[in-house]
Design a protein around this motif. Structure first.
Motif, mmCIF file in Angstrom:
data_model
loop_
_atom_site.group_PDB
_atom_site.id
_atom_site.type_symbol
_atom_site.label_atom_id
_atom_site.label_comp_id
_atom_site.label_asym_id
_atom_site.label_seq_id
_atom_site.Cartn_x
_atom_site.Cartn_y
_atom_site.Cartn_z
ATOM 1 N N LEU A 168 29.596 11.493 8.479
ATOM 2 C CA LEU A 168 30.786 11.458 9.326
ATOM 3 C C LEU A 168 30.401 12.044 10.685
ATOM 4 N N LYS A 169 30.396 11.199 11.700
ATOM 5 C CA LYS A 169 29.910 11.591 13.026
ATOM 6 C C LYS A 169 30.882 12.549 13.720
ATOM 7 N N ASP A 170 30.314 13.578 14.306
ATOM 8 C CA ASP A 170 31.089 14.521 15.117
ATOM 9 C C ASP A 170 32.361 14.962 14.382
ATOM 10 N N ALA A 171 32.197 15.392 13.142
ATOM 11 C CA ALA A 171 33.346 15.736 12.285
ATOM 12 C C ALA A 171 34.037 16.998 12.774
ATOM 13 N N LYS A 172 35.340 17.031 12.547
ATOM 14 C CA LYS A 172 36.149 18.175 12.952
ATOM 15 C C LYS A 172 37.075 18.573 11.812
ATOM 16 N N LEU A 173 37.138 19.875 11.556
ATOM 17 C CA LEU A 173 38.019 20.413 10.521
ATOM 18 C C LEU A 173 39.129 21.205 11.197
ATOM 19 N N ALA A 174 40.360 20.757 11.015
ATOM 20 C CA ALA A 174 41.517 21.482 11.559
ATOM 21 C C ALA A 174 41.945 22.552 10.563
ATOM 22 N N TYR A 175 42.351 23.698 11.080
ATOM 23 C CA TYR A 175 42.773 24.788 10.198
ATOM 24 C C TYR A 175 43.659 25.740 10.974
ATOM 25 N N GLN A 176 44.329 26.604 10.250
ATOM 26 C CA GLN A 176 45.061 27.694 10.863
ATOM 27 C C GLN A 176 44.936 28.929 9.984
ATOM 28 N N THR A 177 44.993 30.088 10.589
ATOM 29 C CA THR A 177 44.974 31.334 9.833
ATOM 30 C C THR A 177 46.261 32.109 10.115
ATOM 31 N N TYR A 178 46.635 32.918 9.141
ATOM 32 C CA TYR A 178 47.837 33.733 9.243
ATOM 33 C C TYR A 178 47.507 35.118 8.682
ATOM 34 N N GLY A 179 48.018 36.160 9.314
ATOM 35 C CA GLY A 179 47.737 37.508 8.845
ATOM 36 C C GLY A 179 46.422 38.038 9.384
ATOM 37 N N THR A 180 45.981 39.153 8.818
ATOM 38 C CA THR A 180 44.792 39.853 9.295
ATOM 39 C C THR A 180 43.807 40.079 8.157
ATOM 40 N N LEU A 181 42.552 39.809 8.414
ATOM 41 C CA LEU A 181 41.504 40.048 7.432
ATOM 42 C C LEU A 181 41.317 41.552 7.248
ATOM 43 N N SER A 182 41.339 41.998 6.007
ATOM 44 C CA SER A 182 41.209 43.425 5.728
ATOM 45 C C SER A 182 39.782 43.896 6.015
ATOM 46 N N PRO A 183 39.591 45.196 6.238
ATOM 47 C CA PRO A 183 38.242 45.720 6.499
ATOM 48 C C PRO A 183 37.252 45.368 5.386
ATOM 49 N N ARG A 184 37.736 45.301 4.149
ATOM 50 C CA ARG A 184 36.858 44.943 3.024
ATOM 51 C C ARG A 184 36.754 43.443 2.813
#
Length: 337
Positions: free
Chosen positions: A20-36
């Motif tokens: 798949l040429k020049d592939a793109k993955l759309a995503y979103q994140t919510y919240g905060t990654l914990s220190p661990r």
């Protein structure tokens, strides 16, 4: 304002051998990654879903809560946000878009989550329908990374009956005189309407229609519901995108690929994640019998069917409050809350 981000994958090799040429993955994140980095929840998207639609499965005070969890919601290839027939340039545009399998979707998501975001452990992968199918795939493809899964109204392998159901809606779409093998000059409106109308008969159960539950969705008649499904597909979806994701769905099988080489039992047995499999008893194309058989082959799986006349759409946010309550309780159990 765009409510998703793009992760560039470059030329992305597929399980089929194509690229798949020049592939793109759309995503979103919510919240905060914990220190661990131990509070990660992955919510893939379902067939006609996007990361925005997944927002109905979490919120303040819910089992998945952005105040406590770091939620990553990657979009399926073919859904119009990630690389799809509608946004990929020639020669892979439209009907020339290559087959993307579940393996490919999860390999791309792994690159995003592991390589780009630097996450080594996922506390939970969960999702409805095709998103649930991806949760099985995650657990089989990266068994040491996924701690728990909760697929609801989904399966680890697309059954022959499910395959045939999808052939029916595909045939309705492709019968449009303007379809032209996917090389349409304007959207095949009649085909998209037919696709939506046929699909509605599978998405809800016989009991849903018999008991007139469509009135709870503010439709006075069945015809009003069918017209709404027509318009949703005409205005919401590109026809080639629908068929690209449908091809992914039809090819669904966690044992496909070099890890298990088609040995479905071995793939199920290799899943180390704690699992709760939550089908709806009235689902017409992901029946609970499939999940019951899967649970017997998985080392740490519980089979928890939910009885609802809403059928497959019991899991659609807002339809059945009892389903949402059981879903949240199951998520809390898996997360140890």
């Amino acid at each position: 304002m765009q409510d998703y981000r793009i992760y560039p994958l470059g030329d992305f090799p597929l399980l089929s051998g194509e690229v798949l040429k020049d592939a793109k993955l759309a995503y979103q994140t919510y919240g905060t990654l914990s220190p661990r980095r131990d509070n990660v929840i992955v919510l893939p998207t379902f067939y006609t879903g996007t990361n925005s639609r997944n927002e109905g499965y979490f919120g303040p005070g819910r089992a998945i809560d952005p105040d406590r969890h770091f939620i990553v919601s990657p979009n399926l290839f073919g859904n119009g946000r990630s690389s799809s027939p509608s946004n990929t340039p020639p020669p892979q545009d439209g009907p020339r878009f290559p087959l993307v399998q579940m393996w490919d979707n999860i390999a791309a998501q792994h690159r995003l989550i592991h390589d780009h975001l630097g996450i080594r452990r996922i506390a939970l992968v969960a999702g409805w329908s095709m998103a649930g199918c991806q949760s099985y795939q995650w657990a089989a493809q990266y068994p040491d990374m996924v701690q728990a899964i909760l697929p609801f109204c989904a399966s680890a392998r697309t059954s022959p009956h499910n395959f045939v159901f999808l052939e029916g809606v595909k045939a309705a779409l492709c019968a449009d005189r303007n379809w032209n093998g996917g090389n349409y000059a304007s959207p095949p409106v009649a085909g998209l309407k037919a696709f939506g109308r046929v699909y509605a008969g599978w998405a809800f159960s016989q009991a849903f229609f018999r008991e007139g539950l469509y009135r709870q969705l503010r439709f006075e008649t069945v015809e009003e519901l069918l017209l709404d499904w027509e318009q949703d597909h005409v205005h919401g979806w590109d026809a080639n995108n629908l068929l690209a994701k449908l091809a992914t769905w039809q090819a669904g099988d966690i044992s496909a690929g070099p890890l298990y080489n088609g040995d479905f039992r071995a793939a199920l047995a290799a899943i180390k994640a704690r699992a709760i499999l939550m089908p709806c008893t009235h689902d017409l194309y992901f029946p609970p019998e499939d999940n019951e058989a899967e649970a017997r082959q998985m080392p740490s799986a519980a089979f928890r069917p939910f009885d609802s006349p809403w059928g497959h759409c019991a899991a659609n946010p807002g339809n059945d409050s009892g389903f949402a309550d059981q879903l949240d309780a199951s998520i809390r159990e898996l997360l140890g809350d």
